[in-house]
Design an enzyme around this catalytic site. Structure first.
Site, PDB file in Angstrom:
ATOM      1  N   LYS A   1       0.823  -1.217   0.000  1.00 40.40           N
ATOM      2  CA  LYS A   1       0.000   0.000   0.000  1.00 40.40           C
ATOM      3  C   LYS A   1       0.854   1.263   0.000  1.00 40.40           C
ATOM      4  O   LYS A   1       0.619   2.169  -0.770  1.00 40.40           O
ATOM      5  CB  LYS A   1      -0.863   0.082   1.271  1.00 40.40           C
ATOM      6  CG  LYS A   1      -1.932  -0.927   1.409  1.00 40.40           C
ATOM      7  CD  LYS A   1      -2.774  -0.623   2.663  1.00 40.40           C
ATOM      8  CE  LYS A   1      -1.990  -0.590   3.961  1.00 40.40           C
ATOM      9  NZ  LYS A   1      -1.577  -1.878   4.483  1.00 40.40           N
TER      10      LYS A   1
ATOM     11  N   ARG B   1      -9.436   1.351   8.778  1.00 43.67           N
ATOM     12  CA  ARG B   1      -9.037  -0.015   9.115  1.00 43.67           C
ATOM     13  C   ARG B   1     -10.092  -0.726   9.944  1.00 43.67           C
ATOM     14  O   ARG B   1      -9.907  -1.887  10.294  1.00 43.67           O
ATOM     15  CB  ARG B   1      -7.750   0.035   9.948  1.00 43.67           C
ATOM     16  CG  ARG B   1      -6.487  -0.230   9.152  1.00 43.67           C
ATOM     17  CD  ARG B   1      -5.324   0.074  10.097  1.00 43.67           C
ATOM     18  NE  ARG B   1      -4.204  -0.776   9.885  1.00 43.67           N
ATOM     19  CZ  ARG B   1      -3.097  -0.410   9.240  1.00 43.67           C
ATOM     20  NH1 ARG B   1      -3.020   0.759   8.690  1.00 43.67           N
ATOM     21  NH2 ARG B   1      -2.099  -1.231   9.143  1.00 43.67           N
TER      22      ARG B   1
ATOM     23  N   ARG C   1      12.061  -6.809   5.844  1.00 40.14           N
ATOM     24  CA  ARG C   1      11.843  -5.463   5.322  1.00 40.14           C
ATOM     25  C   ARG C   1      12.752  -4.408   5.958  1.00 40.14           C
ATOM     26  O   ARG C   1      12.908  -4.350   7.168  1.00 40.14           O
ATOM     27  CB  ARG C   1      10.378  -5.096   5.550  1.00 40.14           C
ATOM     28  CG  ARG C   1       9.986  -3.756   4.982  1.00 40.14           C
ATOM     29  CD  ARG C   1       8.512  -3.666   4.765  1.00 40.14           C
ATOM     30  NE  ARG C   1       7.802  -3.335   6.008  1.00 40.14           N
ATOM     31  CZ  ARG C   1       6.539  -2.938   6.025  1.00 40.14           C
ATOM     32  NH1 ARG C   1       5.852  -2.848   4.903  1.00 40.14           N
ATOM     33  NH2 ARG C   1       5.959  -2.673   7.159  1.00 40.14           N
TER      34      ARG C   1
ATOM     35  N   ARG D   1      11.495  -1.450  10.956  1.00 37.75           N
ATOM     36  CA  ARG D   1      10.439  -0.942  11.834  1.00 37.75           C
ATOM     37  C   ARG D   1      10.324  -1.813  13.082  1.00 37.75           C
ATOM     38  O   ARG D   1      10.456  -3.024  13.011  1.00 37.75           O
ATOM     39  CB  ARG D   1       9.110  -0.954  11.075  1.00 37.75           C
ATOM     40  CG  ARG D   1       8.757   0.401  10.518  1.00 37.75           C
ATOM     41  CD  ARG D   1       7.596   0.341   9.592  1.00 37.75           C
ATOM     42  NE  ARG D   1       6.434  -0.341  10.138  1.00 37.75           N
ATOM     43  CZ  ARG D   1       5.273  -0.434   9.492  1.00 37.75           C
ATOM     44  NH1 ARG D   1       5.146   0.110   8.291  1.00 37.75           N
ATOM     45  NH2 ARG D   1       4.262  -1.056  10.021  1.00 37.75           N
TER      46      ARG D   1
ATOM     47  N   ARG E   1      -0.237  -8.355  13.600  1.00 37.03           N
ATOM     48  CA  ARG E   1      -0.759  -7.365  12.638  1.00 37.03           C
ATOM     49  C   ARG E   1      -1.593  -8.042  11.557  1.00 37.03           C
ATOM     50  O   ARG E   1      -2.614  -7.519  11.140  1.00 37.03           O
ATOM     51  CB  ARG E   1       0.396  -6.574  12.014  1.00 37.03           C
ATOM     52  CG  ARG E   1       0.915  -5.480  12.950  1.00 37.03           C
ATOM     53  CD  ARG E   1       2.310  -5.041  12.585  1.00 37.03           C
ATOM     54  NE  ARG E   1       2.407  -4.498  11.253  1.00 37.03           N
ATOM     55  CZ  ARG E   1       3.517  -4.559  10.504  1.00 37.03           C
ATOM     56  NH1 ARG E   1       4.602  -5.152  10.967  1.00 37.03           N
ATOM     57  NH2 ARG E   1       3.518  -4.029   9.309  1.00 37.03           N
TER      58      ARG E   1
HETATM   59  P1  ADP Z   1       1.163  -1.801   7.949  1.00 38.23           P
HETATM   60  O1  ADP Z   1       0.032  -1.649   6.987  1.00 38.23           O
HETATM   61  O2  ADP Z   1       2.369  -2.427   7.332  1.00 38.23           O
HETATM   62  O3  ADP Z   1       0.781  -2.463   9.241  1.00 38.23           O
HETATM   63  P2  ADP Z   1       1.069   1.021   8.746  1.00 38.23           P
HETATM   64  O4  ADP Z   1       2.199   1.961   8.728  1.00 38.23           O
HETATM   65  O5  ADP Z   1      -0.097   1.316   7.901  1.00 38.23           O
HETATM   66  O6  ADP Z   1       1.709  -0.372   8.361  1.00 38.23           O
HETATM   67  O7  ADP Z   1       0.540   0.858  10.258  1.00 38.23           O
HETATM   68  C1  ADP Z   1       1.399   0.599  11.335  1.00 38.23           C
HETATM   69  C2  ADP Z   1       0.637   0.600  12.646  1.00 38.23           C
HETATM   70  O8  ADP Z   1       0.055   1.894  12.875  1.00 38.23           O
HETATM   71  C3  ADP Z   1      -0.567  -0.361  12.723  1.00 38.23           C
HETATM   72  O9  ADP Z   1      -0.185  -1.663  13.072  1.00 38.23           O
HETATM   73  C4  ADP Z   1      -1.419   0.341  13.786  1.00 38.23           C
HETATM   74  O10 ADP Z   1      -0.951   0.076  15.086  1.00 38.23           O
HETATM   75  C5  ADP Z   1      -1.210   1.801  13.498  1.00 38.23           C
HETATM   76  N1  ADP Z   1      -2.244   2.326  12.565  1.00 38.23           N
HETATM   77  C6  ADP Z   1      -2.044   2.799  11.318  1.00 38.23           C
HETATM   78  N2  ADP Z   1      -3.202   3.177  10.745  1.00 38.23           N
HETATM   79  C7  ADP Z   1      -4.182   2.920  11.648  1.00 38.23           C
HETATM   80  C8  ADP Z   1      -5.589   3.046  11.652  1.00 38.23           C
HETATM   81  N3  ADP Z   1      -6.264   3.533  10.592  1.00 38.23           N
HETATM   82  N4  ADP Z   1      -6.263   2.681  12.772  1.00 38.23           N
HETATM   83  C9  ADP Z   1      -5.625   2.204  13.829  1.00 38.23           C
HETATM   84  N5  ADP Z   1      -4.299   2.031  13.891  1.00 38.23           N
HETATM   85  C10 ADP Z   1      -3.567   2.385  12.825  1.00 38.23           C
END
Ligand code: ADP
Ligand code: ZN
Length: 220
Positions: free
Chosen positions: A13, A88, A127, A160, A171
């Site tokens: 994404k 999400r 990664r 990360r 996750r």
């Molecule tokens: P990935 O899709 O690889 O998990 P992201 O950078 O999108 O990576 O998200 C990392 C973390 O940030 C998630 O595991 C969550 O804890 C938090 N996060 C990101 N976006 C949201 C969201 N829309 N709602 C709740 N938590 C979020």
């Protein structure tokens, strides 16, 4: 144009959203990046988010929605937005819809980037990400030319905190439990377009750009 990029962690994404946003001159909003930014700055929001992120859990809707609504009020969002990592949960979806309706806007399309679970695990495990431009690399499948350095900007590569095996599993679990229901939701509203997330970055991007040109099937 308001577009959501939906996909499991590791689906690509972030990479795709950044490039497609540039190509189409849309704002790119990545809630994960916003939380990581807040952490780097040591703000109260960042500290709170960290508690959840390091466990692989979602940051509570209330916090996430408030941050997002403030962000989409900024002038650069008027031409349109690519949402990356938001919504999400169904509650986040409803909050976003409601806010857009108030501005006589709506989500035009939802791009679901599909990748098999096994492949997601492999991708996330090795990664490395550029600190400066966020380009992701993979130890095995797409290593940088010079170890630890970004090909594009020479920035430093880092792993990360939440890319540890146990957190990765959590996750993915959270994705299938809480975010996957959005696939049904957006299918029902006729907005979902599925794109194959396996291939080179260019191939996947082509698929996305084509999907954005197509009208989604069964649009009401
Ligand atoms: P990935 O899709 O690889 O998990 P992201 O950078 O999108 O990576 O998200 C990392 C973390 O940030 C998630 O595991 C969550 O804890 C938090 N996060 C990101 N976006 C949201 C969201 N829309 N709602 C709740 N938590 C979020
Ligand atoms: Zn870089």
């Amino acid at each position: 144009m308001y577009v959501i990029f939906l996909g499991a962690p590791g689906a690509g994404k972030g990479t795709q959203a950044a490039e497609v946003a540039k190509e189409l001159k849309l704002a790119h909003i990545a809630t994960g990046d916003m939380f990581r930014d807040a952490q780097k700055k040591g703000t109260a929001l960042g500290l709170k988010a960290k508690e959840y992120m390091e466990k692989g859990k979602l940051v509570p809707d209330e916090i996430t929605v408030a941050m997002l609504l403030e962000r989409i009020a900024a002038p650069d969002c008027r031409q349109g937005v690519i949402f990356d990592g938001f919504p999400r949960t169904l509650a986040q979806t409803e909050a976003l819809d409601k806010s857009l309706v108030k501005q006589s806007k709506a989500i035009d399309k939802v791009i679901f980037i599909k990748v098999a679970e096994e492949e997601l695990l492999t991708r996330l495990s090795g990664r490395w990400i550029c600190r400066q431009c966020q380009t992701p690399y993979h130890e095995v499948t797409s290593p940088p030319k010079i170890k630890g350095k970004c090909d594009r900007c020479s920035g430093e590569l880092y792993q990360r905190d939440d890319d540890k095996p146990t957190t990765i599993k959590e996750r993915l679990k959270v994705f299938f439990a809480q975010t996957a229901p959005l696939i049904d939701y957006y299918t029902r509203t006729g907005k979902l377009v599925e794109v194959n997330g396996v291939g080179t970055v260019e191939e996947v991007q082509k698929g996305i750009l084509n999907a954005l040109k197509r009208r989604s099937a069964g649009r009401k």
